[in-house]
Design an enzyme around this catalytic site. Sequence first.
Site, PDB file in Angstrom:
ATOM      1  N   ALA A   1      -8.335  10.801  26.424  1.00 51.36           N
ATOM      2  CA  ALA A   1      -9.349  11.856  26.276  1.00 51.36           C
ATOM      3  C   ALA A   1      -9.479  12.135  24.773  1.00 51.36           C
ATOM      4  CB  ALA A   1      -8.942  13.092  27.078  1.00 51.36           C
TER       5      ALA A   1
ATOM      6  N   ARG B   1      -5.502   6.033  32.655  1.00 50.46           N
ATOM      7  CA  ARG B   1      -5.570   5.887  34.123  1.00 50.46           C
ATOM      8  C   ARG B   1      -6.918   5.299  34.543  1.00 50.46           C
ATOM      9  NH1 ARG B   1      -5.296  11.309  37.595  1.00 50.46           N
ATOM     10  NH2 ARG B   1      -7.128  11.696  36.308  1.00 50.46           N
ATOM     11  N   SER B   2      -8.010   5.850  34.047  1.00 44.33           N
ATOM     12  CA  SER B   2      -9.322   5.254  34.338  1.00 44.33           C
ATOM     13  C   SER B   2      -9.624   4.254  33.227  1.00 44.33           C
ATOM     14  CB  SER B   2     -10.422   6.321  34.355  1.00 44.33           C
ATOM     15  OG  SER B   2      -9.903   7.562  34.747  1.00 44.33           O
TER      16      SER B   2
ATOM     17  N   ASN C   1       0.891  19.533  25.174  1.00 47.09           N
ATOM     18  CA  ASN C   1       1.415  20.895  24.965  1.00 47.09           C
ATOM     19  C   ASN C   1       2.374  21.264  26.089  1.00 47.09           C
ATOM     20  OD1 ASN C   1       0.511  21.957  22.551  1.00 47.09           O
ATOM     21  ND2 ASN C   1      -1.489  22.497  23.403  1.00 47.09           N
TER      22      ASN C   1
ATOM     23  N   SER D   1      -0.352  19.626  16.301  1.00 49.82           N
ATOM     24  CA  SER D   1      -1.322  20.695  16.056  1.00 49.82           C
ATOM     25  C   SER D   1      -2.451  20.214  15.163  1.00 49.82           C
ATOM     26  CB  SER D   1      -0.649  21.891  15.383  1.00 49.82           C
ATOM     27  OG  SER D   1      -1.622  22.870  15.084  1.00 49.82           O
TER      28      SER D   1
ATOM     29  N   LYS E   1       6.417  24.171  18.202  1.00 46.53           N
ATOM     30  CA  LYS E   1       4.956  24.131  18.385  1.00 46.53           C
ATOM     31  C   LYS E   1       4.480  25.403  19.104  1.00 46.53           C
ATOM     32  CE  LYS E   1       0.635  22.830  18.710  1.00 46.53           C
ATOM     33  NZ  LYS E   1       0.027  22.790  19.992  1.00 46.53           N
TER      34      LYS E   1
ATOM     35  N   HIS F   1       4.480  28.162  16.659  1.00 47.01           N
ATOM     36  CA  HIS F   1       3.282  27.972  15.817  1.00 47.01           C
ATOM     37  C   HIS F   1       2.068  28.616  16.492  1.00 47.01           C
ATOM     38  CE1 HIS F   1      -0.527  25.879  15.183  1.00 47.01           C
ATOM     39  NE2 HIS F   1      -0.161  25.697  13.930  1.00 47.01           N
ATOM     40  N   ASN F   2       1.888  28.331  17.764  1.00 46.97           N
ATOM     41  CA  ASN F   2       0.730  28.886  18.469  1.00 46.97           C
ATOM     42  C   ASN F   2       0.829  30.400  18.588  1.00 46.97           C
ATOM     43  OD1 ASN F   2       0.245  26.149  18.807  1.00 46.97           O
ATOM     44  ND2 ASN F   2      -0.567  26.399  20.867  1.00 46.97           N
TER      45      ASN F   2
ATOM     46  N   GLU G   1      -0.151  31.861  15.422  1.00 48.60           N
ATOM     47  CA  GLU G   1      -1.615  31.734  15.327  1.00 48.60           C
ATOM     48  C   GLU G   1      -2.297  32.927  16.031  1.00 48.60           C
ATOM     49  OE1 GLU G   1      -2.978  27.781  16.621  1.00 48.60           O
ATOM     50  OE2 GLU G   1      -4.494  28.798  17.837  1.00 48.60           O
ATOM     51  N   TYR G   2      -1.792  33.321  17.193  1.00 50.34           N
ATOM     52  CA  TYR G   2      -2.335  34.494  17.897  1.00 50.34           C
ATOM     53  C   TYR G   2      -2.234  35.733  16.999  1.00 50.34           C
ATOM     54  CZ  TYR G   2      -2.734  32.710  22.752  1.00 50.34           C
ATOM     55  OH  TYR G   2      -3.102  32.049  23.892  1.00 50.34           O
TER      56      TYR G   2
ATOM     57  N   ARG H   1      22.423  56.885  28.283  1.00 45.35           N
ATOM     58  CA  ARG H   1      22.949  55.851  29.187  1.00 45.35           C
ATOM     59  C   ARG H   1      24.348  56.228  29.684  1.00 45.35           C
ATOM     60  NH1 ARG H   1      23.908  50.979  27.045  1.00 45.35           N
ATOM     61  NH2 ARG H   1      23.597  49.899  29.017  1.00 45.35           N
TER      62      ARG H   1
HETATM   63  P1  NDP Z   1      -6.764  16.572  28.667  1.00 44.47           P
HETATM   64  O1  NDP Z   1      -5.699  17.588  28.599  1.00 44.47           O
HETATM   65  O2  NDP Z   1      -8.104  16.993  29.135  1.00 44.47           O
HETATM   66  O3  NDP Z   1      -6.244  15.379  29.594  1.00 44.47           O
HETATM   67  C1  NDP Z   1      -7.091  14.306  29.998  1.00 44.47           C
HETATM   68  C2  NDP Z   1      -6.324  13.021  30.013  1.00 44.47           C
HETATM   69  O4  NDP Z   1      -5.231  13.119  30.948  1.00 44.47           O
HETATM   70  C3  NDP Z   1      -7.178  11.862  30.466  1.00 44.47           C
HETATM   71  O5  NDP Z   1      -6.810  10.729  29.716  1.00 44.47           O
HETATM   72  C4  NDP Z   1      -6.772  11.724  31.937  1.00 44.47           C
HETATM   73  O6  NDP Z   1      -6.979  10.430  32.443  1.00 44.47           O
HETATM   74  C5  NDP Z   1      -5.309  12.006  31.831  1.00 44.47           C
HETATM   75  N1  NDP Z   1      -4.690  12.362  33.109  1.00 44.47           N
HETATM   76  C6  NDP Z   1      -4.820  13.525  33.784  1.00 44.47           C
HETATM   77  N2  NDP Z   1      -4.088  13.473  34.922  1.00 44.47           N
HETATM   78  C7  NDP Z   1      -3.488  12.280  34.964  1.00 44.47           C
HETATM   79  C8  NDP Z   1      -2.602  11.643  35.874  1.00 44.47           C
HETATM   80  N3  NDP Z   1      -2.168  12.279  36.966  1.00 44.47           N
HETATM   81  N4  NDP Z   1      -2.171  10.387  35.593  1.00 44.47           N
HETATM   82  C9  NDP Z   1      -2.596   9.750  34.492  1.00 44.47           C
HETATM   83  N5  NDP Z   1      -3.421  10.305  33.571  1.00 44.47           N
HETATM   84  C10 NDP Z   1      -3.866  11.548  33.803  1.00 44.47           C
HETATM   85  O7  NDP Z   1      -6.922  15.803  27.262  1.00 44.47           O
HETATM   86  P2  NDP Z   1      -6.868  16.338  25.767  1.00 44.47           P
HETATM   87  O8  NDP Z   1      -7.117  15.144  24.948  1.00 44.47           O
HETATM   88  O9  NDP Z   1      -7.693  17.550  25.555  1.00 44.47           O
HETATM   89  O10 NDP Z   1      -5.353  16.806  25.558  1.00 44.47           O
HETATM   90  C11 NDP Z   1      -4.242  15.948  25.766  1.00 44.47           C
HETATM   91  C12 NDP Z   1      -2.958  16.723  25.563  1.00 44.47           C
HETATM   92  O11 NDP Z   1      -2.911  17.179  24.218  1.00 44.47           O
HETATM   93  C13 NDP Z   1      -2.809  17.962  26.443  1.00 44.47           C
HETATM   94  O12 NDP Z   1      -1.451  18.112  26.810  1.00 44.47           O
HETATM   95  C14 NDP Z   1      -3.222  19.085  25.530  1.00 44.47           C
HETATM   96  O13 NDP Z   1      -2.616  20.309  25.894  1.00 44.47           O
HETATM   97  C15 NDP Z   1      -2.699  18.597  24.201  1.00 44.47           C
HETATM   98  N6  NDP Z   1      -3.364  19.127  23.028  1.00 44.47           N
HETATM   99  C16 NDP Z   1      -4.701  19.315  23.001  1.00 44.47           C
HETATM  100  C17 NDP Z   1      -5.331  19.824  21.881  1.00 44.47           C
HETATM  101  C18 NDP Z   1      -6.792  19.975  21.859  1.00 44.47           C
HETATM  102  O14 NDP Z   1      -7.297  20.487  20.830  1.00 44.47           O
HETATM  103  N7  NDP Z   1      -7.519  19.564  22.878  1.00 44.47           N
HETATM  104  C19 NDP Z   1      -4.580  20.198  20.686  1.00 44.47           C
HETATM  105  C20 NDP Z   1      -3.197  19.887  20.767  1.00 44.47           C
HETATM  106  C21 NDP Z   1      -2.625  19.400  21.916  1.00 44.47           C
HETATM  107  P3  NDP Z   1      -8.375  10.049  33.185  1.00 44.47           P
HETATM  108  O15 NDP Z   1      -9.314   9.674  32.093  1.00 44.47           O
HETATM  109  O16 NDP Z   1      -8.021   8.909  34.065  1.00 44.47           O
HETATM  110  O17 NDP Z   1      -8.806  11.267  33.941  1.00 44.47           O
END
Ligand code: NDP
Length: 481
Positions: A11, A34-35, A102, A128, A182, A185-186, A189-190, A450
């Site tokens: 993602a 996964r996909s 996270n 981060s 981490k 850190h968050n 940030e709050y 107490r």
């Molecule tokens: P998401 O948290 O939206 O996760 C989506 C990804 O997870 C996709 O690749 C999806 O695969 C995969 N996934 C979900 N369920 C499963 C499963 N059961 N088995 C295999 N793969 C799975 O993506 P982000 O990129 O936003 O974040 C990734 C991580 O980074 C999270 O833990 C997030 O908390 C952390 N993070 C995010 C930040 C941000 O700014 N977004 C900042 C810092 C950390 P598929 O494509 O197949 O659905």
Amino acid sequence: SRANIGVVGLAVMGSNLARNLAGRPGNTVAIYNRSADKTHHLATAHPEAEFVTADTVEEFAQSLSTPRTAIIMVQAGPATDQVISQLADVFEPGDIIVDGGNAHFTDTIRREAELAARGLNFVGAGISGGEEGALNGPSIMPGGSAEAWNTLGPILESIAAVADGEPCVTHVGTDGAGHFVKMIHNGIEYADMQLIAEAYDLLRHAAGLSPQEIADVFRQWNTGVLESYLIDITAEVLGHVDATTGSPLVDVIVDQAGSKGTGVWTVQSAVGLGVPVTGIAEAVFARAISSSGASRRAGGGLPGPTPTDGKSGSAIGDAQGFIDMVEQALYASKIVAYSQGFDAISEAASEYNWSIDRGEIARIWRAGCIIRAQFLDRITEAYREQPELPLLLAAPYFHSALDDAQTPWRKVIQAGVETGIATPAFSSSLAYYDQIRRERLPACLIQGQRDFFGAHTYKRVDAEGAFHTDWSADRSESRVD
Ligand code: NDP
């Protein structure tokens, strides 16, 4: 086996991290999701990265040189457990699985122990900086074993943000230490964001400045001790005009703050450790109050001073003088919030047996992450001069800053009280400060209470041991230990 590093989960965060890794000399990056369409889409969109694509987890394992090193970037929680379990089945002893999501640090401690029992290295790494950081250089907070760090360290150093020529990554400590730091850190940030919001509220509704004028104030502040990413983006947000209405955007945004839960985790953990993170707690509660629709509607008519609407003048005589005082109050409160965050790190380190160099933590937060700020240099210096520093507030530099801020800090909070503008983070920071420096606290009375209702005993200032007063009879005192 062509790749020295792999990324699972493509993602936003995973894709950007994979591209960042591929752009550094010496790295060949295997990618798996996964996909499978996401995997091929990423490889096609970025041919320059020369990714090694894998459609199955077995193929992914085969594409990595040993010891295999893979970074997981999937949803925190059960998804992370599923992916770890799939990788553990195809990886071999000595291989390294990194969770860059996270995760809650207690999950990381559990996962590390489970994988260590199978001979695998597991590293929970806080990352981060959001999407942009992942692509161009995040601040990275890895835990896990020293053995894993030997292999992983140079790879993470190659992709991290750089401050003063040094990469913003360090081996934070073993098992869950990285994810704990981490989380703090968050939490900080709050607190930082809440303090900035309170400063805005006072300038707008006590001093009567417009959002544009306040944007200029923040731009000015960003050249001084408050220089930071959050002050910078605050000026951008306040200066932005809504295209639909022509009003300042901040006036058309619904005043209910959301959250993803890491602030709550920080407060829960700190309460468990007995560490007062009052600035962070007030920030979490302030978001909750903002979103409590029914209570806010019911509270709407309650008596008290009504802040100005921010358009019809000022409750403050000398606007520039007030602006300068708010700057000082914000700085002092920020010092308290960071000091409290570092206290939580110290307490967790002793609870979980982590050896954490707090100066290094401040150092790796100087670039790439959301709380990046000039002021972190001062924290690094304070811990370098005195590694066992018991209270950040009491380091000479901060002692002197807090001395300078005394009068403005108190006056700004008074102005809030008088005009009906709540300053929970400013006020709780000052309350913490006034307690921590006090020679005697009213806790003596609490111990007396107490002992009265529960025979919980008390200690005396002039004798060793525990004492109890026979409150229900002749009130004679006896030593009870
Ligand atoms: P998401 O948290 O939206 O996760 C989506 C990804 O997870 C996709 O690749 C999806 O695969 C995969 N996934 C979900 N369920 C499963 C499963 N059961 N088995 C295999 N793969 C799975 O993506 P982000 O990129 O936003 O974040 C990734 C991580 O980074 C999270 O833990 C997030 O908390 C952390 N993070 C995010 C930040 C941000 O700014 N977004 C900042 C810092 C950390 P598929 O494509 O197949 O659905």
